[in-house]
Design an enzyme around this catalytic site. Structure first.
Site, PDB file in Angstrom:
ATOM      1  N   CYS A 114     -13.031 -20.856   2.638  1.00 46.61           N
ATOM      2  CA  CYS A 114     -12.575 -21.479   1.283  1.00 46.61           C
ATOM      3  C   CYS A 114     -12.651 -22.995   1.130  1.00 46.61           C
ATOM      4  CB  CYS A 114     -11.387 -20.838   0.742  1.00 46.61           C
ATOM      5  SG  CYS A 114     -11.317 -19.069   0.616  1.00 46.61           S
ATOM      6  N   HIS A 248      -8.989 -25.165  -5.185  1.00 46.22           N
ATOM      7  CA  HIS A 248      -9.553 -23.901  -4.999  1.00 46.22           C
ATOM      8  C   HIS A 248      -9.039 -22.736  -5.813  1.00 46.22           C
ATOM      9  CE1 HIS A 248     -11.262 -20.656  -2.818  1.00 46.22           C
ATOM     10  NE2 HIS A 248      -9.937 -20.425  -2.122  1.00 46.22           N
ATOM     11  N   ASN A 278     -11.663 -15.397  -6.671  1.00 45.76           N
ATOM     12  CA  ASN A 278     -11.717 -16.268  -5.415  1.00 45.76           C
ATOM     13  C   ASN A 278     -13.501 -16.090  -5.167  1.00 45.76           C
ATOM     14  OD1 ASN A 278     -11.571 -17.824  -3.187  1.00 45.76           O
ATOM     15  ND2 ASN A 278      -9.781 -16.844  -2.322  1.00 45.76           N
TER      16      ASN A 278
HETATM   17  N1  ACO Z   1      -2.718  -3.152  -6.767  1.00 45.20           N
HETATM   18  C1  ACO Z   1      -1.547  -2.613  -6.991  1.00 45.20           C
HETATM   19  N2  ACO Z   1      -0.610  -2.836  -5.985  1.00 45.20           N
HETATM   20  C2  ACO Z   1      -0.977  -3.472  -4.700  1.00 45.20           C
HETATM   21  C3  ACO Z   1      -2.185  -4.240  -4.640  1.00 45.20           C
HETATM   22  C4  ACO Z   1      -3.019  -3.931  -5.836  1.00 45.20           C
HETATM   23  N3  ACO Z   1      -4.310  -4.765  -5.768  1.00 45.20           N
HETATM   24  N4  ACO Z   1      -2.169  -4.852  -3.499  1.00 45.20           N
HETATM   25  C5  ACO Z   1      -0.949  -4.767  -2.898  1.00 45.20           C
HETATM   26  N5  ACO Z   1      -0.383  -4.000  -3.611  1.00 45.20           N
HETATM   27  C6  ACO Z   1       0.998  -3.287  -3.594  1.00 45.20           C
HETATM   28  C7  ACO Z   1       1.449  -3.223  -1.890  1.00 45.20           C
HETATM   29  O1  ACO Z   1       0.919  -2.202  -1.520  1.00 45.20           O
HETATM   30  C8  ACO Z   1       2.679  -3.522  -2.065  1.00 45.20           C
HETATM   31  O2  ACO Z   1       3.387  -2.310  -2.382  1.00 45.20           O
HETATM   32  P1  ACO Z   1       4.450  -1.774  -1.421  1.00 45.20           P
HETATM   33  O3  ACO Z   1       5.665  -2.763  -1.992  1.00 45.20           O
HETATM   34  O4  ACO Z   1       4.932  -0.394  -1.889  1.00 45.20           O
HETATM   35  O5  ACO Z   1       4.501  -1.638  -0.141  1.00 45.20           O
HETATM   36  C9  ACO Z   1       3.184  -4.268  -3.024  1.00 45.20           C
HETATM   37  O6  ACO Z   1       1.787  -4.413  -3.886  1.00 45.20           O
HETATM   38  C10 ACO Z   1       3.354  -5.647  -2.836  1.00 45.20           C
HETATM   39  O7  ACO Z   1       2.590  -6.331  -1.772  1.00 45.20           O
HETATM   40  P2  ACO Z   1       2.498  -7.651  -1.346  1.00 45.20           P
HETATM   41  O8  ACO Z   1       1.333  -7.667  -0.400  1.00 45.20           O
HETATM   42  O9  ACO Z   1       3.872  -8.227  -0.739  1.00 45.20           O
HETATM   43  O10 ACO Z   1       2.395  -8.502  -2.610  1.00 45.20           O
HETATM   44  P3  ACO Z   1       2.692  -9.965  -2.986  1.00 45.20           P
HETATM   45  O11 ACO Z   1       3.505 -10.273  -4.028  1.00 45.20           O
HETATM   46  O12 ACO Z   1       2.587 -10.762  -1.682  1.00 45.20           O
HETATM   47  O13 ACO Z   1       1.198 -10.165  -3.542  1.00 45.20           O
HETATM   48  C11 ACO Z   1      -1.002 -11.118  -2.953  1.00 45.20           C
HETATM   49  C12 ACO Z   1      -0.290  -9.950  -2.774  1.00 45.20           C
HETATM   50  C13 ACO Z   1      -1.533 -11.389  -4.467  1.00 45.20           C
HETATM   51  C14 ACO Z   1      -2.008 -10.957  -2.104  1.00 45.20           C
HETATM   52  C15 ACO Z   1      -0.334 -12.472  -2.709  1.00 45.20           C
HETATM   53  O14 ACO Z   1       0.260 -12.222  -1.398  1.00 45.20           O
HETATM   54  C16 ACO Z   1      -1.308 -13.603  -2.289  1.00 45.20           C
HETATM   55  O15 ACO Z   1      -1.516 -14.373  -3.570  1.00 45.20           O
HETATM   56  N6  ACO Z   1      -1.504 -14.239  -1.495  1.00 45.20           N
HETATM   57  C17 ACO Z   1      -2.320 -15.448  -1.076  1.00 45.20           C
HETATM   58  C18 ACO Z   1      -3.435 -14.815  -0.590  1.00 45.20           C
HETATM   59  C19 ACO Z   1      -4.867 -15.389  -1.206  1.00 45.20           C
HETATM   60  O16 ACO Z   1      -5.035 -16.074  -2.398  1.00 45.20           O
HETATM   61  N7  ACO Z   1      -6.035 -15.398  -0.377  1.00 45.20           N
HETATM   62  C20 ACO Z   1      -7.114 -15.688  -0.683  1.00 45.20           C
HETATM   63  C21 ACO Z   1      -7.805 -16.244   0.397  1.00 45.20           C
HETATM   64  S1  ACO Z   1      -6.752 -17.643   0.896  1.00 45.20           S
HETATM   65  C22 ACO Z   1      -7.311 -18.932  -0.357  1.00 45.20           C
HETATM   66  O17 ACO Z   1      -8.212 -18.909  -0.647  1.00 45.20           O
HETATM   67  C23 ACO Z   1      -6.051 -19.743  -0.251  1.00 45.20           C
END
Ligand code: ACO
Length: 321
Positions: A114, A248, A278
Protein backbone atom coordinates in the site's frame (compact mmCIF):
# COMPACT_ATOMS: atom_id res chain seq x y z
CA UNK A 1 17.55 27.93 -9.04
CA UNK A 2 16.96 24.44 -7.64
CA UNK A 3 16.48 21.24 -9.63
CA UNK A 4 13.28 19.58 -8.44
CA UNK A 5 10.83 16.90 -9.52
CA UNK A 6 7.69 18.86 -10.39
CA UNK A 7 4.20 17.39 -10.85
CA UNK A 8 3.39 17.82 -14.55
CA UNK A 9 0.23 15.71 -14.90
CA UNK A 10 -2.02 13.13 -13.25
CA UNK A 11 -4.23 10.32 -14.52
CA UNK A 12 -6.24 7.35 -13.32
CA UNK A 13 -8.15 4.31 -14.51
CA UNK A 14 -10.80 2.11 -12.93
CA UNK A 15 -12.12 -1.28 -14.05
CA UNK A 16 -15.51 -1.23 -15.80
CA UNK A 17 -17.34 -3.24 -13.12
CA UNK A 18 -18.37 -1.54 -9.89
CA UNK A 19 -19.55 -3.67 -6.97
CA UNK A 20 -21.65 -2.29 -4.10
CA UNK A 21 -21.61 -3.56 -0.51
CA UNK A 22 -25.12 -4.96 -1.04
CA UNK A 23 -23.89 -6.99 -4.03
CA UNK A 24 -20.97 -8.32 -1.93
CA UNK A 25 -23.42 -9.31 0.81
CA UNK A 26 -25.01 -11.71 -1.67
CA UNK A 27 -21.67 -13.60 -1.86
CA UNK A 28 -20.33 -13.43 1.72
CA UNK A 29 -21.86 -13.09 5.19
CA UNK A 30 -21.63 -9.30 5.56
CA UNK A 31 -23.81 -6.20 5.30
CA UNK A 32 -23.67 -2.70 3.88
CA UNK A 33 -24.16 -1.37 7.41
CA UNK A 34 -21.16 -3.31 8.87
CA UNK A 35 -18.82 -2.29 6.03
CA UNK A 36 -19.81 1.39 6.04
CA UNK A 37 -19.64 1.70 9.82
CA UNK A 38 -16.22 0.01 10.19
CA UNK A 39 -14.50 1.28 7.03
CA UNK A 40 -16.50 3.98 5.19
CA UNK A 41 -16.40 1.81 2.03
CA UNK A 42 -19.54 1.75 -0.19
CA UNK A 43 -18.22 0.59 -3.59
CA UNK A 44 -15.16 -0.97 -5.18
CA UNK A 45 -14.22 -1.65 -8.81
CA UNK A 46 -13.30 -5.23 -9.74
CA UNK A 47 -11.21 -6.04 -12.82
CA UNK A 48 -12.62 -8.23 -15.60
CA UNK A 49 -10.26 -10.89 -17.07
CA UNK A 50 -9.09 -8.50 -19.83
CA UNK A 51 -8.24 -5.78 -17.29
CA UNK A 52 -4.83 -6.27 -15.65
CA UNK A 53 -2.38 -4.29 -13.55
CA UNK A 54 -0.47 -3.38 -16.74
CA UNK A 55 -3.52 -2.39 -18.84
CA UNK A 56 -4.98 -0.28 -16.00
CA UNK A 57 -1.55 1.25 -15.35
CA UNK A 58 -1.11 2.09 -19.03
CA UNK A 59 -4.59 3.70 -19.18
CA UNK A 60 -3.77 5.87 -16.15
CA UNK A 61 -0.36 6.72 -17.66
CA UNK A 62 -1.95 7.84 -20.95
CA UNK A 63 -4.17 10.28 -19.03
CA UNK A 64 -1.21 11.61 -17.05
CA UNK A 65 0.85 12.08 -20.23
CA UNK A 66 -2.04 13.95 -21.90
CA UNK A 67 -2.42 16.19 -18.84
CA UNK A 68 1.32 16.92 -18.95
CA UNK A 69 1.25 17.57 -22.71
CA UNK A 70 3.89 14.90 -23.29
CA UNK A 71 4.31 11.89 -25.57
CA UNK A 72 5.41 8.38 -24.49
CA UNK A 73 8.72 9.07 -26.27
CA UNK A 74 9.43 11.93 -23.82
CA UNK A 75 9.52 9.51 -20.86
CA UNK A 76 12.94 8.38 -19.62
CA UNK A 77 11.83 6.52 -16.50
CA UNK A 78 8.80 4.38 -15.60
CA UNK A 79 8.37 3.16 -12.03
CA UNK A 80 5.30 1.07 -11.30
CA UNK A 81 4.30 0.29 -7.72
CA UNK A 82 2.32 -2.91 -7.34
CA UNK A 83 1.85 -6.04 -5.25
CA UNK A 84 -0.19 -7.67 -8.01
CA UNK A 85 2.01 -7.72 -11.14
CA UNK A 86 0.71 -9.29 -14.36
CA UNK A 87 3.49 -11.89 -14.17
CA UNK A 88 6.16 -12.82 -11.62
CA UNK A 89 8.48 -11.32 -14.22
CA UNK A 90 9.04 -9.22 -16.28
CA UNK A 91 8.22 -6.09 -14.31
CA UNK A 92 4.77 -4.78 -15.17
CA UNK A 93 6.47 -1.41 -15.80
CA UNK A 94 7.98 -2.91 -18.96
CA UNK A 95 4.53 -4.12 -20.06
CA UNK A 96 3.20 -0.60 -19.52
CA UNK A 97 6.12 0.73 -21.58
CA UNK A 98 5.18 -1.67 -24.41
CA UNK A 99 1.47 -0.79 -24.20
CA UNK A 100 2.33 2.93 -24.39
CA UNK A 101 4.71 2.35 -27.28
CA UNK A 102 7.46 4.14 -25.35
CA UNK A 103 10.99 3.60 -26.71
CA UNK A 104 14.07 2.55 -24.68
CA UNK A 105 13.94 3.97 -21.17
CA UNK A 106 14.41 2.84 -17.56
CA UNK A 107 11.45 0.74 -16.34
CA UNK A 108 11.03 -1.29 -13.15
CA UNK A 109 8.50 -2.22 -10.45
CA UNK A 110 8.57 -1.33 -6.78
CA UNK A 111 7.02 -3.67 -4.20
CA UNK A 112 5.99 -1.95 -0.98
CA UNK A 113 2.29 -2.88 -1.09
CA UNK A 114 0.00 0.00 0.00
CA UNK A 115 2.93 2.41 0.44
CA UNK A 116 4.38 1.41 -2.95
CA UNK A 117 3.43 4.69 -4.60
CA UNK A 118 5.25 6.70 -1.92
CA UNK A 119 8.33 4.48 -2.35
CA UNK A 120 8.15 4.84 -6.16
CA UNK A 121 7.67 8.60 -5.93
CA UNK A 122 10.66 8.97 -3.63
CA UNK A 123 12.92 6.88 -5.93
CA UNK A 124 11.75 8.84 -8.99
CA UNK A 125 12.38 12.13 -7.18
CA UNK A 126 15.97 11.08 -6.40
CA UNK A 127 16.61 9.80 -9.93
CA UNK A 128 15.22 12.94 -11.59
CA UNK A 129 17.31 15.19 -9.37
CA UNK A 130 20.48 13.25 -10.21
CA UNK A 131 19.84 13.48 -13.94
CA UNK A 132 18.74 9.91 -14.75
CA UNK A 133 15.81 11.26 -16.79
CA UNK A 134 13.99 14.48 -17.62
CA UNK A 135 10.43 13.10 -17.36
CA UNK A 136 9.22 10.13 -15.29
CA UNK A 137 5.97 8.19 -15.09
CA UNK A 138 5.22 7.04 -11.55
CA UNK A 139 2.31 4.62 -11.45
CA UNK A 140 0.42 2.75 -8.75
CA UNK A 141 -1.65 -0.07 -10.22
CA UNK A 142 -3.31 -3.05 -8.55
CA UNK A 143 -5.68 -5.91 -9.15
CA UNK A 144 -6.10 -7.03 -5.54
CA UNK A 145 -9.33 -8.84 -6.46
CA UNK A 146 -7.07 -11.59 -7.87
CA UNK A 147 -5.40 -12.26 -4.48
CA UNK A 148 -8.44 -11.95 -2.21
CA UNK A 149 -9.93 -14.93 -0.44
CA UNK A 150 -13.57 -14.32 -1.43
CA UNK A 151 -14.65 -16.62 1.46
CA UNK A 152 -12.91 -14.41 4.06
CA UNK A 153 -15.32 -11.59 4.90
CA UNK A 154 -12.74 -9.89 7.13
CA UNK A 155 -10.54 -9.04 4.11
CA UNK A 156 -12.50 -9.36 0.84
CA UNK A 157 -14.80 -6.42 1.60
CA UNK A 158 -11.88 -4.03 2.08
CA UNK A 159 -10.12 -3.95 -1.29
CA UNK A 160 -10.69 -2.82 -4.88
CA UNK A 161 -8.82 -2.58 -8.20
CA UNK A 162 -7.56 0.50 -10.03
CA UNK A 163 -4.59 2.59 -11.13
CA UNK A 164 -3.27 6.11 -10.73
CA UNK A 165 -0.31 7.79 -12.39
CA UNK A 166 1.68 10.99 -12.28
CA UNK A 167 4.22 12.53 -14.62
CA UNK A 168 7.13 14.15 -12.81
CA UNK A 169 9.44 16.49 -14.68
CA UNK A 170 12.91 17.62 -13.59
CA UNK A 171 12.77 21.42 -13.62
CA UNK A 172 15.04 24.21 -12.43
CA UNK A 173 12.68 26.22 -10.26
CA UNK A 174 13.17 29.59 -8.62
CA UNK A 175 10.31 29.08 -6.12
CA UNK A 176 9.31 26.15 -3.86
CA UNK A 177 7.43 24.19 -6.54
CA UNK A 178 7.91 20.41 -6.76
CA UNK A 179 8.61 17.60 -4.32
CA UNK A 180 10.06 19.21 -1.21
CA UNK A 181 10.66 16.16 1.01
CA UNK A 182 9.93 12.46 1.22
CA UNK A 183 10.31 10.00 4.10
CA UNK A 184 10.15 6.20 3.93
CA UNK A 185 10.09 3.53 6.65
CA UNK A 186 9.90 -0.24 7.05
CA UNK A 187 9.65 -2.51 10.10
CA UNK A 188 9.93 -6.08 8.88
CA UNK A 189 9.25 -7.62 12.28
CA UNK A 190 5.57 -6.98 11.55
CA UNK A 191 5.58 -8.78 8.19
CA UNK A 192 3.15 -11.46 9.50
CA UNK A 193 0.43 -8.95 10.33
CA UNK A 194 -0.50 -8.23 6.73
CA UNK A 195 0.76 -10.57 4.04
CA UNK A 196 -0.10 -12.92 1.18
CA UNK A 197 0.18 -16.63 2.06
CA UNK A 198 1.81 -17.64 -1.21
CA UNK A 199 4.62 -16.69 -3.58
CA UNK A 200 7.01 -18.03 -6.25
CA UNK A 201 9.76 -18.97 -3.78
CA UNK A 202 7.59 -20.50 -1.04
CA UNK A 203 4.38 -22.20 -2.18
CA UNK A 204 4.75 -21.65 -5.90
CA UNK A 205 1.21 -20.25 -5.85
CA UNK A 206 -0.13 -16.70 -5.87
CA UNK A 207 -1.75 -16.94 -2.40
CA UNK A 208 -4.35 -14.83 -0.62
CA UNK A 209 -4.30 -11.69 1.53
CA UNK A 210 -4.20 -12.36 5.29
CA UNK A 211 -4.44 -9.63 7.90
CA UNK A 212 -4.65 -8.94 11.62
CA UNK A 213 -6.99 -5.99 11.19
CA UNK A 214 -6.86 -4.49 14.68
CA UNK A 215 -3.05 -4.51 14.84
CA UNK A 216 -2.81 -2.96 11.38
CA UNK A 217 -5.23 -0.23 12.43
CA UNK A 218 -3.27 0.62 15.57
CA UNK A 219 0.12 0.80 13.81
CA UNK A 220 -1.32 2.75 10.86
CA UNK A 221 -2.58 5.69 12.93
CA UNK A 222 0.65 5.96 14.95
CA UNK A 223 3.02 5.59 11.97
CA UNK A 224 1.11 7.84 9.58
CA UNK A 225 0.79 10.70 12.06
CA UNK A 226 4.52 10.39 12.84
CA UNK A 227 5.70 10.36 9.22
CA UNK A 228 3.50 13.34 8.31
CA UNK A 229 5.11 15.19 11.21
CA UNK A 230 8.54 14.24 9.82
CA UNK A 231 8.02 15.65 6.30
CA UNK A 232 6.49 18.82 7.71
CA UNK A 233 9.50 19.25 10.02
CA UNK A 234 11.86 18.59 7.07
CA UNK A 235 10.54 21.68 5.29
CA UNK A 236 9.95 23.77 8.43
CA UNK A 237 6.18 23.93 7.99
CA UNK A 238 3.23 22.94 10.18
CA UNK A 239 -0.12 21.23 9.63
CA UNK A 240 -1.83 24.63 9.29
CA UNK A 241 0.27 25.36 6.15
CA UNK A 242 -1.08 22.27 4.36
CA UNK A 243 -3.76 22.86 1.72
CA UNK A 244 -4.56 19.20 1.00
CA UNK A 245 -3.80 15.80 2.49
CA UNK A 246 -4.06 12.90 0.05
CA UNK A 247 -3.94 9.83 2.28
CA UNK A 248 -3.81 6.15 1.45
CA UNK A 249 -7.47 5.09 1.26
CA UNK A 250 -7.62 1.99 3.47
CA UNK A 251 -10.25 2.92 5.97
CA UNK A 252 -12.08 6.17 6.77
CA UNK A 253 -11.53 5.66 10.48
CA UNK A 254 -7.73 5.45 9.99
CA UNK A 255 -7.82 8.60 7.84
CA UNK A 256 -9.98 10.51 10.36
CA UNK A 257 -7.89 9.41 13.36
CA UNK A 258 -4.62 10.38 11.65
CA UNK A 259 -5.95 13.80 10.59
CA UNK A 260 -7.26 14.43 14.09
CA UNK A 261 -3.91 13.54 15.65
CA UNK A 262 -2.24 16.21 13.52
CA UNK A 263 -5.05 18.76 13.90
CA UNK A 264 -5.87 18.69 10.18
CA UNK A 265 -9.51 19.61 9.41
CA UNK A 266 -11.53 16.95 7.53
CA UNK A 267 -12.33 19.48 4.73
CA UNK A 268 -8.67 19.41 3.68
CA UNK A 269 -8.48 15.61 3.37
CA UNK A 270 -9.22 13.99 -0.02
CA UNK A 271 -11.45 10.97 0.55
CA UNK A 272 -12.18 8.31 -2.08
CA UNK A 273 -12.32 5.17 0.06
CA UNK A 274 -16.14 5.26 -0.11
CA UNK A 275 -16.04 4.88 -3.92
CA UNK A 276 -12.88 2.82 -4.54
CA UNK A 277 -12.20 0.87 -1.27
CA UNK A 278 -8.51 0.12 -0.66
CA UNK A 279 -6.69 -0.02 -4.00
CA UNK A 280 -3.29 -0.47 -2.31
CA UNK A 281 -0.50 1.29 -4.27
CA UNK A 282 -3.07 2.89 -6.59
CA UNK A 283 -5.04 4.68 -3.89
CA UNK A 284 -2.90 7.80 -3.43
CA UNK A 285 -2.40 8.64 -7.15
CA UNK A 286 -6.09 7.81 -7.83
CA UNK A 287 -7.25 10.21 -5.12
CA UNK A 288 -4.71 12.84 -6.22
CA UNK A 289 -5.95 12.66 -9.81
CA UNK A 290 -9.57 12.99 -8.71
CA UNK A 291 -8.86 16.11 -6.64
CA UNK A 292 -6.73 17.69 -9.41
CA UNK A 293 -9.42 17.04 -12.05
CA UNK A 294 -12.32 18.35 -9.94
CA UNK A 295 -10.36 21.54 -9.27
CA UNK A 296 -9.78 21.12 -5.55
CA UNK A 297 -5.98 20.80 -5.84
CA UNK A 298 -4.56 23.74 -7.79
CA UNK A 299 -1.23 25.25 -8.78
CA UNK A 300 0.48 26.69 -5.69
CA UNK A 301 -1.18 24.34 -3.19
CA UNK A 302 0.91 22.57 -0.55
CA UNK A 303 -0.03 18.87 -0.64
CA UNK A 304 1.02 15.98 1.58
CA UNK A 305 0.71 12.35 0.52
CA UNK A 306 0.93 9.43 2.96
CA UNK A 307 0.50 5.66 3.01
CA UNK A 308 1.12 2.59 5.12
CA UNK A 309 0.92 -1.07 4.23
CA UNK A 310 2.24 -4.60 4.51
CA UNK A 311 5.81 -5.04 5.73
CA UNK A 312 5.02 -2.85 7.59
CA UNK A 313 6.13 -0.13 5.22
CA UNK A 314 5.04 3.49 5.33
CA UNK A 315 5.97 6.86 3.95
CA UNK A 316 5.00 10.44 3.18
CA UNK A 317 5.81 13.15 0.66
CA UNK A 318 5.26 16.90 0.69
CA UNK A 319 5.04 18.87 -2.54
CA UNK A 320 4.07 22.26 -3.87
CA UNK A 321 1.87 21.83 -6.96
N1 ACO B 1 -19.01 -8.30 7.83
C1 ACO B 1 -19.59 -8.56 9.00
N2 ACO B 1 -18.92 -8.92 10.10
C2 ACO B 1 -17.58 -9.01 9.99
C3 ACO B 1 -16.91 -8.75 8.80
C4 ACO B 1 -17.68 -8.37 7.68
N3 ACO B 1 -17.13 -8.08 6.48
N4 ACO B 1 -15.59 -8.90 9.00
C5 ACO B 1 -15.43 -9.25 10.29
N5 ACO B 1 -16.64 -9.32 10.89
C6 ACO B 1 -16.94 -9.67 12.27
C7 ACO B 1 -15.87 -10.52 12.92
O1 ACO B 1 -16.04 -11.89 12.60
C8 ACO B 1 -16.10 -10.25 14.38
O2 ACO B 1 -17.18 -11.01 14.82
P1 ACO B 1 -17.20 -11.64 16.32
O3 ACO B 1 -17.14 -10.45 17.23
O4 ACO B 1 -18.49 -12.38 16.33
O5 ACO B 1 -15.98 -12.50 16.39
C9 ACO B 1 -16.54 -8.79 14.40
O6 ACO B 1 -16.97 -8.48 13.05
C10 ACO B 1 -15.43 -7.84 14.80
O7 ACO B 1 -14.27 -8.18 14.05
P2 ACO B 1 -12.95 -7.34 14.18
O8 ACO B 1 -11.95 -7.86 13.19
O9 ACO B 1 -12.54 -7.26 15.61
O10 ACO B 1 -13.50 -5.93 13.69
P3 ACO B 1 -12.82 -4.52 13.78
O11 ACO B 1 -13.68 -3.60 14.53
O12 ACO B 1 -11.38 -4.61 14.17
O13 ACO B 1 -12.89 -4.07 12.26
C11 ACO B 1 -11.47 -3.92 10.32
C12 ACO B 1 -12.24 -4.84 11.27
C13 ACO B 1 -12.45 -3.04 9.57
C14 ACO B 1 -10.71 -4.79 9.34
C15 ACO B 1 -10.50 -3.06 11.16
O14 ACO B 1 -9.73 -3.85 12.01
C16 ACO B 1 -9.60 -2.27 10.29
O15 ACO B 1 -10.03 -1.36 9.61
N6 ACO B 1 -8.30 -2.53 10.31
C17 ACO B 1 -7.38 -1.88 9.44
C18 ACO B 1 -7.08 -2.83 8.37
C19 ACO B 1 -6.95 -2.20 7.02
O16 ACO B 1 -7.44 -1.16 6.71
N7 ACO B 1 -6.23 -2.92 6.22
C20 ACO B 1 -6.02 -2.53 4.87
C21 ACO B 1 -4.66 -2.87 4.47
S1 ACO B 1 -3.50 -2.08 5.47
C22 ACO B 1 -3.51 -0.56 5.07
O17 ACO B 1 -3.75 -0.31 3.94
C23 ACO B 1 -3.25 0.44 6.12
Amino acid sequence: MTLRAVLAGTGSALPRTRVSNAELAERVDTSDEWIVERTGIRFRHVAEPDETTATLGAAAAREALAAAGLEPSDIGLIILATATPDNTFPASATKVQALLGAPDCIAFDVAAVCSGFLYALSVADSMLRTGAAKHALVIGSETFSRILDWEDRATCVLFGDGAGAVVLSAEDVADDRGILATRLHAEGQYCDMLYVDGGPSTTGTVGHVRMQGREVFRHAVTNLAAVLGEVLADVGLSASDVDWVVPHQANKRIIDATAKKLGLPAERVVLTVDQHANTSAASVPLALDLAVRDGRIRRGDLVVLEAMGGGFTWGAAILRI
